[in-house]
Design an enzyme around this catalytic site. Structure first.
Site, PDB file in Angstrom:
ATOM      1  N   ARG A 101       0.875  -1.176   0.000  1.00  0.00           N
ATOM      2  CA  ARG A 101       0.000   0.000   0.000  1.00  0.00           C
ATOM      3  C   ARG A 101       0.903   1.214   0.000  1.00  0.00           C
ATOM      4  O   ARG A 101       1.747   1.368   0.885  1.00  0.00           O
ATOM      5  CB  ARG A 101      -0.892  -0.026   1.243  1.00  0.00           C
ATOM      6  CG  ARG A 101      -1.709   1.233   1.498  1.00  0.00           C
ATOM      7  CD  ARG A 101      -2.795   1.398   0.453  1.00  0.00           C
ATOM      8  NE  ARG A 101      -3.843   2.298   0.892  1.00  0.00           N
ATOM      9  CZ  ARG A 101      -3.771   3.621   0.887  1.00  0.00           C
ATOM     10  NH1 ARG A 101      -2.642   4.218   0.473  1.00  0.00           N
ATOM     11  NH2 ARG A 101      -4.780   4.363   1.279  1.00  0.00           N
ATOM     12  N   GLU A 109     -11.066   5.330  -5.146  1.00  0.00           N
ATOM     13  CA  GLU A 109     -11.514   3.944  -5.298  1.00  0.00           C
ATOM     14  C   GLU A 109     -11.848   3.715  -6.774  1.00  0.00           C
ATOM     15  O   GLU A 109     -12.176   4.650  -7.502  1.00  0.00           O
ATOM     16  CB  GLU A 109     -12.751   3.685  -4.436  1.00  0.00           C
ATOM     17  CG  GLU A 109     -12.525   3.851  -2.945  1.00  0.00           C
ATOM     18  CD  GLU A 109     -11.579   2.796  -2.377  1.00  0.00           C
ATOM     19  OE1 GLU A 109     -11.545   1.670  -2.911  1.00  0.00           O
ATOM     20  OE2 GLU A 109     -10.863   3.103  -1.408  1.00  0.00           O
ATOM     21  N   ARG A 143      -0.595  -5.686   4.917  1.00  0.00           N
ATOM     22  CA  ARG A 143       0.089  -5.187   3.726  1.00  0.00           C
ATOM     23  C   ARG A 143       1.253  -4.311   4.162  1.00  0.00           C
ATOM     24  O   ARG A 143       1.178  -3.624   5.190  1.00  0.00           O
ATOM     25  CB  ARG A 143      -0.858  -4.358   2.850  1.00  0.00           C
ATOM     26  CG  ARG A 143      -2.016  -5.112   2.267  1.00  0.00           C
ATOM     27  CD  ARG A 143      -2.927  -4.175   1.482  1.00  0.00           C
ATOM     28  NE  ARG A 143      -3.461  -3.106   2.319  1.00  0.00           N
ATOM     29  CZ  ARG A 143      -4.326  -2.191   1.898  1.00  0.00           C
ATOM     30  NH1 ARG A 143      -4.733  -2.188   0.638  1.00  0.00           N
ATOM     31  NH2 ARG A 143      -4.779  -1.256   2.717  1.00  0.00           N
TER      32      ARG A 143
END
Length: 222
Positions: A101, A109, A143
């Site tokens: 990330r 999004e 992540r």
């Protein structure tokens, strides 16, 4: 042979469509359900890409999907794929995959305005290229949260400069020093003044606000 190539291309398009559906489903379903499905789609796409390479006369290169445990630190590798405007997969020099990330930024999004444009811009800029990764944190989904450097260019900052992502200032305060924080803030201000990318819409909604609106709407309708 041409019919086989068309069939492979068709199946890859279906996989891309399924990946987009899963991205949208993140609003309603937990990552524990979404992540395994995404991994299966990525594995299938990797196989189809290998078949496609053979049809196109390119040598097949096995692409393992051994994921390294997420941890802070630095390493170099090749960008294997771009999931969206702030999430990528990098294969390190030891052959291990990392889901990253991008630190200090938040991209639209996929189903938001400029979500696809943001992903495609990042894909064009770094996919298949060698990068240096500086992992500054591990998020709740395990992540790696990292800064991506292409040669001497800060790709996280580049996304903000081009108007493809917001400076995620509420999170960045914990990840950046004052100089870096100021640099990102200035980059966002300039992109907004020039109306680059997502700033073409003066009323652009930040991703964190968009996600909250979606959750509220889902609770209302459920």
């Amino acid at each position: 042979m041409q019919n086989r190539q068309k069939a492979v291309s068709k199946w890859r398009k279906i996989l891309i469509w399924l990946a987009m559906v899963l991205t949208l489903a993140k609003v309603w379903l937990p990552d524990s359900i979404i992540a395994p499905l995404q991994n299966q789609i990525q594995k299938a796409d990797s196989i189809l890409r290998s078949v496609q390479d053979i049809f196109n006369g390119r040598p097949h290169v096995a692409k393992g999907r051994k994921y390294a445990p997420a941890r802070k630190g630095r390493y170099t590798g090749q960008v294997d794929s771009v999931h969206d405007g702030d999430t990528i997969h990098v294969k390190d020099n030891n052959g291990y995959m990392h889901k990253i990330r991008l630190a200090s930024i938040d991209a639209p999004e996929i189903k938001q305005a400029y979500g696809i444009a943001s992903r495609d811009a990042l894909k064009t800029r770094i996919e298949g290229k060698s990068v240096a990764v500086n992992v500054v944190a591990i998020d709740q989904y395990q992540r790696e949260v990292g800064q991506i450097m292409l040669s001497n260019e800060d790709i996280n900052l580049w996304m903000v400069q081009q108007g493809y992502a917001w400076h995620y200032d509420s999170i960045a305060k914990k990840q950046q020093d004052r100089l870096s924080f100021s640099r990102y803030q200035q980059a966002q201000l300039q992109a907004r003044q020039k109306r680059l990318g997502l700033w073409h819409n003066a009323r652009a909604i930040a991703p964190w606000q968009f996600r909250q609106q979606q959750k509220t709407a889902n609770r209302t309708t459920s």
